[in-house]
Design an enzyme around this catalytic site. Structure first.
Site, PDB file in Angstrom:
ATOM      1  N   ASP A  26       0.867  -1.159   0.000  1.00 32.13           N
ATOM      2  CA  ASP A  26       0.000   0.000   0.000  1.00 32.13           C
ATOM      3  C   ASP A  26       0.924   1.235   0.000  1.00 32.13           C
ATOM      4  OD1 ASP A  26      -2.344   1.629   0.427  1.00 32.13           O
ATOM      5  OD2 ASP A  26      -1.756   1.756   2.531  1.00 32.13           O
TER       6      ASP A  26
ATOM      7  N   ASP B 146      -0.211   5.037   0.998  1.00 37.60           N
ATOM      8  CA  ASP B 146      -0.470   5.995   2.067  1.00 37.60           C
ATOM      9  C   ASP B 146      -0.366   5.324   3.433  1.00 37.60           C
ATOM     10  OD1 ASP B 146      -1.082   7.349  -0.217  1.00 37.60           O
ATOM     11  OD2 ASP B 146      -2.923   8.233   0.537  1.00 37.60           O
TER      12      ASP B 146
ATOM     13  N   LYS C 261      -7.076  -4.437  -5.587  1.00 33.54           N
ATOM     14  CA  LYS C 261      -5.717  -4.705  -5.105  1.00 33.54           C
ATOM     15  C   LYS C 261      -5.415  -6.201  -5.153  1.00 33.54           C
ATOM     16  CE  LYS C 261      -4.875  -0.718  -2.088  1.00 33.54           C
ATOM     17  NZ  LYS C 261      -4.329  -0.272  -0.795  1.00 33.54           N
TER      18      LYS C 261
ATOM     19  N   ASN D  74      -8.872  -1.910   3.499  1.00 32.27           N
ATOM     20  CA  ASN D  74      -8.897  -2.226   2.072  1.00 32.27           C
ATOM     21  C   ASN D  74      -7.625  -2.933   1.610  1.00 32.27           C
ATOM     22  OD1 ASN D  74      -7.307   0.094   2.306  1.00 32.27           O
ATOM     23  ND2 ASN D  74      -7.875   0.836   0.275  1.00 32.27           N
TER      24      ASN D  74
END
Length: 306
Positions: free
Chosen positions: A92, A94, A227, A253
């Site tokens: 990921d 952020d 993803k 997520n």
């Protein structure tokens, strides 16, 4: 019986009481340590056999209790070829590869922080899904200059250890990717800074004259399902088994890509993510991921020097 390795990782040198809590848990479950290996003064491997009748989930629940009580992380995984035989890591962006949340930075730039935060809260409470959340937040950015991403680069800080981790993994032949629910201009920039192989993120539409954001999101939204799909896609392109992959993230997520990968790590994650992820890592440095892969600090330093 399956041979497992438990990697104990602490922000500070491991205390004997932390080791003892782990030993006591194994004794309670009538399990015994077959071997151990010191990776550094902050990380140590313990090897043990786990009967199928006990189950990994039962052990992980008990381990999470110790982690919370003793301020230590314990990553459990089979002691097999996949531990040091991984070939793909996806991240990921952020709050994982970088310290910030980009959409919050853009919201501050556009002076719509409160509105964006309220939409984020709706999503976190399950009142709207990620796709709807992203579209609503993006709509608030209509009219923001398209140069905003260039303006934000000077404010973005890489997570401590991100550069070292990626440098070592590339030397070891790994494929690396960033799969972000953020935005592609900055994902591509991070890809270049860290020498990643792939970058996938959301694309915000720009006005016809190229000067401003329209507030619309283009193409497929990179959500939890996307993803996981991208992870499988990258693995297939590289002829890589899913067991040879690992996913690292901090949000809900990211859980589906963690479950899809051969191994998943919740890095400085939200509590619910730490509870559900295969492993948790509450570390000051992303480089500590290498302990979970079995690299001692001496091995890490040698790879960084060469």
């Amino acid at each position: 019986m399956v041979n497992y390795v438990a990697t104990l990782i602490s922000k500070d040198p491991i205390l004997e009481e932390q080791r003892q809590a782990w030993r006591d848990l194994l004794a309670k479950l009538q399990l015994s340590i077959s071997d151990n290996k010191k990776l550094s003064d902050r990380a140590e491997d313990f090897f043990f056999d786990l009967p199928e009748s006990l189950g990994l989930e039962t052990l992980r629940t008990e381990v999470n209790t110790i982690c919370n009580e003793k301020a230590i992380d314990i990553a459990l995984q089979p002691n097999d070829r996949y531990r040091r035989g991984k070939r793909l890591v996806v991240f990921d962006m952020d709050s994982t590869l970088i310290q910030q949340e980009v959409i919050d930075m853009i919201a501050a730039y556009a002076d719509v922080e409160d509105q964006v935060s309220s939409i984020t809260s709706l999503a976190m409470n399950g009142l709207i899904d990620f796709n709807e959340s992203l579209r609503r937040r993006a709509s608030l950015l209509e009219g923001v200059p398209s140069t905003v991403f260039e303006s934000l680069k000077s404010q973005i800080c890489l997570t401590q250890g991100a550069h070292e981790l990626c440098k070592i993994l590339k030397k070891e032949g790994y494929q690396l990717a960033v799969l972000s629910g953020g935005f592609i201009p900055l994902a591509n920039w991070i890809k270049g800074k860290l020498g990643l192989d792939y970058a996938f993120a959301n694309q915000l539409e720009v006005s016809e004259d190229g000067t401003a954001l329209t507030g619309k999101v283009l193409g497929d939204i990179v959500n939890a399902e996307r993803k996981a799909h991208l992870l499988r896609h990258i693995a297939e392109m590289g002829n890589i088994e899913l067991g040879e992959s690992m996913a690292v993230g901090d949000g809900a997520n990211d859980l589906k890509m963690m479950d899809t990968a051969g191994y998943g790590i919740a890095f400085n994650a939200k509590p619910i993510v730490q509870e559900k992820a295969p492993a948790r890592l509450n570390a000051g440095s992303l480089q500590d991921v290498l302990y979970i892969l079995g690299y001692s600090l001496d091995e890490q330093n040698a790879l960084l020097e060469n």
